[in-house]
Design a protein around this motif. Structure first.
Motif, mmCIF file in Angstrom:
data_model
loop_
_atom_site.group_PDB
_atom_site.id
_atom_site.type_symbol
_atom_site.label_atom_id
_atom_site.label_comp_id
_atom_site.label_asym_id
_atom_site.label_seq_id
_atom_site.Cartn_x
_atom_site.Cartn_y
_atom_site.Cartn_z
ATOM 1 N N GLY A 78 0.781 -1.224 0.000
ATOM 2 C CA GLY A 78 0.000 0.000 0.000
ATOM 3 C C GLY A 78 0.810 1.269 0.000
ATOM 4 O O GLY A 78 0.269 2.356 0.201
ATOM 5 N N LEU A 130 -9.371 -8.650 2.767
ATOM 6 C CA LEU A 130 -8.690 -7.369 2.595
ATOM 7 C C LEU A 130 -9.469 -6.460 1.648
ATOM 8 O O LEU A 130 -9.642 -5.266 1.918
ATOM 9 C CB LEU A 130 -7.273 -7.604 2.067
ATOM 10 C CG LEU A 130 -6.445 -6.347 1.784
ATOM 11 C CD1 LEU A 130 -6.318 -5.469 3.021
ATOM 12 C CD2 LEU A 130 -5.067 -6.719 1.259
ATOM 13 N N ARG A 148 -12.486 -5.117 3.459
ATOM 14 C CA ARG A 148 -12.082 -4.106 4.444
ATOM 15 C C ARG A 148 -11.837 -2.768 3.750
ATOM 16 O O ARG A 148 -12.238 -1.714 4.247
ATOM 17 C CB ARG A 148 -10.822 -4.572 5.175
ATOM 18 C CG ARG A 148 -10.060 -3.482 5.916
ATOM 19 C CD ARG A 148 -10.859 -2.895 7.060
ATOM 20 N NE ARG A 148 -10.106 -1.903 7.786
ATOM 21 C CZ ARG A 148 -9.950 -0.627 7.428
ATOM 22 N NH1 ARG A 148 -10.507 -0.185 6.314
ATOM 23 N NH2 ARG A 148 -9.261 0.208 8.178
ATOM 24 N N LEU A 149 -11.207 -2.800 2.602
ATOM 25 C CA LEU A 149 -10.957 -1.566 1.869
ATOM 26 C C LEU A 149 -12.252 -0.926 1.377
ATOM 27 O O LEU A 149 -12.318 0.282 1.163
ATOM 28 C CB LEU A 149 -10.023 -1.842 0.684
ATOM 29 C CG LEU A 149 -8.586 -2.251 1.050
ATOM 30 C CD1 LEU A 149 -7.827 -2.699 -0.187
ATOM 31 C CD2 LEU A 149 -7.848 -1.118 1.748
ATOM 32 N N TRP A 187 -1.836 -1.342 -4.259
ATOM 33 C CA TRP A 187 -2.135 -2.644 -3.658
ATOM 34 C C TRP A 187 -2.091 -3.765 -4.697
ATOM 35 O O TRP A 187 -2.035 -4.936 -4.341
ATOM 36 C CB TRP A 187 -3.526 -2.631 -3.012
ATOM 37 C CG TRP A 187 -3.670 -1.703 -1.858
ATOM 38 C CD1 TRP A 187 -4.081 -0.403 -1.901
ATOM 39 C CD2 TRP A 187 -3.396 -1.976 -0.481
ATOM 40 N NE1 TRP A 187 -4.090 0.140 -0.636
ATOM 41 C CE2 TRP A 187 -3.680 -0.807 0.251
ATOM 42 C CE3 TRP A 187 -2.952 -3.097 0.211
ATOM 43 C CZ2 TRP A 187 -3.529 -0.718 1.629
ATOM 44 C CZ3 TRP A 187 -2.803 -3.028 1.581
ATOM 45 C CH2 TRP A 187 -3.080 -1.844 2.276
ATOM 46 N N LEU A 202 0.546 1.483 7.977
ATOM 47 C CA LEU A 202 -0.874 1.133 7.877
ATOM 48 C C LEU A 202 -1.565 1.287 9.224
ATOM 49 O O LEU A 202 -0.918 1.277 10.272
ATOM 50 C CB LEU A 202 -1.031 -0.310 7.382
ATOM 51 C CG LEU A 202 -0.402 -0.638 6.021
ATOM 52 C CD1 LEU A 202 -0.603 -2.107 5.692
ATOM 53 C CD2 LEU A 202 -0.985 0.239 4.921
ATOM 54 N N GLU A 243 -6.195 -2.172 11.668
ATOM 55 C CA GLU A 243 -6.994 -3.183 10.976
ATOM 56 C C GLU A 243 -6.366 -3.562 9.649
ATOM 57 O O GLU A 243 -6.349 -4.742 9.262
ATOM 58 C CB GLU A 243 -8.424 -2.692 10.777
ATOM 59 C CG GLU A 243 -9.358 -3.800 10.297
ATOM 60 C CD GLU A 243 -10.814 -3.398 10.307
ATOM 61 O OE1 GLU A 243 -11.654 -4.228 9.933
ATOM 62 O OE2 GLU A 243 -11.117 -2.238 10.677
ATOM 63 N N GLU A 244 -5.831 -2.580 8.932
ATOM 64 C CA GLU A 244 -5.149 -2.886 7.675
ATOM 65 C C GLU A 244 -3.933 -3.770 7.923
ATOM 66 O O GLU A 244 -3.668 -4.705 7.146
ATOM 67 C CB GLU A 244 -4.723 -1.585 6.983
ATOM 68 C CG GLU A 244 -5.857 -0.812 6.350
ATOM 69 C CD GLU A 244 -5.408 0.519 5.789
ATOM 70 O OE1 GLU A 244 -6.117 1.050 4.919
ATOM 71 O OE2 GLU A 244 -4.362 1.030 6.233
ATOM 72 N N VAL A 295 -3.550 -7.307 6.036
ATOM 73 C CA VAL A 295 -2.424 -7.501 5.119
ATOM 74 C C VAL A 295 -1.512 -8.621 5.619
ATOM 75 O O VAL A 295 -1.107 -9.512 4.857
ATOM 76 C CB VAL A 295 -1.634 -6.192 4.949
ATOM 77 C CG1 VAL A 295 -0.301 -6.451 4.253
ATOM 78 C CG2 VAL A 295 -2.445 -5.188 4.156
#
Length: 477
Positions: free
Chosen positions: A143, A180, A183-184, A264, A293, A296-297, A301
């Motif tokens: 990211g 992931l 989440r994004l 990403w 990040l 949570e990221e 990841v």
């Protein structure tokens, strides 16, 4: 028969402090039963961890490092010379307001300190040069373009051969990648609870098992024109109505069109086997840094990355030698006690239980020992305990180390309470039941603290430039 590689971690001493210091040469294969390092800020924990990494690399053992705090890219600062010029590009930020020293003076003092400290451990400039020539350091920043970008979704968008020979591992990696993505999108990423997760996984697996990729554009098309009629026992419309599928497709399209999302989906593929292959004869050190990040990221990841590490580990043949080292600095929050279950917990627990059979050692470090799943950490054969901040921390670690041995628990409690900075109590099950004191050697790398993204870009630029020899100290790089 080839000699057993040993890691020169520093000096050791009897637990009661009596006797004389002796070199601590840890046989590398002791780490296939994993290690845990714990200690409060300032205890020297990161220094010991970095020494373990350096020694593994000196022995030709590849290392994969998970960096949460930003400290581990300091491995890029393992200057192959004692020349002050190596420090000069970095000392401007280190000067405090009002400090009368010039950058050149501070660089000279840092270089002299490093020379004296490493010389005390019989590490000279030829050793520094050999270390630089024998290692290859790579920093991946999911990211972000601060390091090398990482295609975090490659297990979704690039078909893996595991779909032919290890479907279970392929599904785990796919589930982590879909989590992931959701989440994004700001949607529920739970594989067991989220209907969107289930549908995307079903659509993606259908493509991947047919020999195709499951890139996001193709999944958007499948949502608009479904190639299936049912999900489980329910019809597709009953499982996820058409309006919700359209909304999901629109959200995915918005994500796909976002310039910030491009990082990403580009860069190095999630291929741990290729990461840890020798680079022109050099031992690789691959740092996956997620310090930039949010929490949570990071969990999502690293869940994707660790699923890939687990799948790669299971693909290896059995061995009793240390084939590779996986290092996770600051594991707090990533392997918590039941019932918490972040995406990182399953693959980490599986690695602690299974990786030893394949010659992959795991080293976990934390300054917060209270919130760890000690049933998983009980698989560790080596423990290094530094200074701890609270009685509760000390009691938890001592209990984990000593089990039901009351006399050992009392001895450990007294020793841990009296530890000085940069000293550790170490217990290695391969060396016998008795713990002992450890003083780690000075790290070859300059441990200057966490690197920002700007500093990481700077380090990558400078490391690509030739480093001056000691006779060229007056020139700048």
């Amino acid at each position: 028969m080839s000699s057993v590689p040993c890691l020169n971690l520093g000096n050791c001493l009897a637990l009661d402090g009596r006797g004389t210091l002796a070199p601590l040469l840890l046989p590398a294969h002791h780490l296939i039963t994993h290690a845990v390092i714990t200690g409060m800020t300032g205890s020297g924990k990161t220094g010991l961890l970095m020494v373990m990494v350096e020694e593994a690399l000196r022995a030709g053992i590849p290392v994969l490092m998970i960096d949460v705090k930003g400290d581990l890219p300091d491995l890029l600062l393992a200057f192959p010379t004692f020349a002050p010029s190596a420090f000069l590009p970095w000392v401007g930020e280190a000067l405090a307001p009002g400090d009368p020293r010039t950058p050149e003076e501070l660089a000279g003092q840092l270089a002299l300190e490093r020379r004296q400290a490493l010389s005390a451990w019989k590490i000279g400039e030829p050793d520094l040069s050999r270390f630089e020539q024998a290692t290859s350091v790579r920093v991946l920043t999911p990211g972000s373009t601060a390091g090398e970008t990482l295609h975090v979704l490659s297990s979704l968008e690039q078909r893996s051969a595991r779909w032919d020979d290890d479907v279970e591992a392929a599904r785990s990696a796919l589930a982590a990648a879909v989590s992931l993505v959701l989440r994004l999108l700001g949607r529920d990423p739970d594989p067991a609870r989220s209907r969107e997760h289930v549908l995307l996984s079903v659509l993606a697996e259908r493509r991947l098992r047919a020999g195709h990729s499951a890139e996001l554009g193709a999944l958007i098309e499948d949502l608009a024109h479904p190639p299936i009629d049912r999900v489980g026992a329910l019809g597709l419309d009953a499982f996820l109505p058409r309006t919700e599928r359209r909304a999901l497709a629109a959200a995915l399209n918005g994500l796909l069109a976002s310039p910030s999302f491009e990082s990403w989906r580009t860069g190095a593929l999630l291929d741990v086997g290729s990461w840890l292959a020798p680079v022109n004869g050099r031992a690789p050190a691959v740092i996956v840094s997620v310090a930039h990040l949010d929490d949570e990221e990071r969990a999502l990841v690293l869940g994707v990355v660790l699923e890939e590490v687990l799948a790669w580990t299971r693909s290896l043949g059995g061995t009793q030698r240390l084939r590779a080292l996986c290092v996770f600095d600051e594991v707090f929050g990533f392997v918590p006690p039941h019932p918490a279950n972040p995406p990182t917990k399953r693959p980490l627990v599986a690695l602690m239980k299974q990786a030893r059979a394949f010659g992959v050692g795991v080293v976990l470090a934390t300054q917060n020992p209270m919130d760890l799943d000690y049933r998983a950490l009980g698989n560790a054969g080596t423990w290094c305990v530094g200074r701890l901040q609270t009685d509760a921390d000390r009691a938890r670690v001592v209990d984990g180390l000593s089990g039901s041995e009351a006399s050992l628990a009392r001895t450990l409690a007294r020793a841990v309470q009296k530890l000085a900075p940069r000293w550790f109590v170490m217990r290695d099950v391969h060396a016998g039941p008795a713990p002992f004191l450890v003083q780690p050697r000075w790290a070859i790398s300059w441990l200057r603290g966490p690197m920002t993204r700007t500093e990481l870009r700077k380090a990558r630029t400078l490391i690509a430039s030739p480093v001056l020899s000691p006779t060229d100290e007056r020139r700048t790089p």
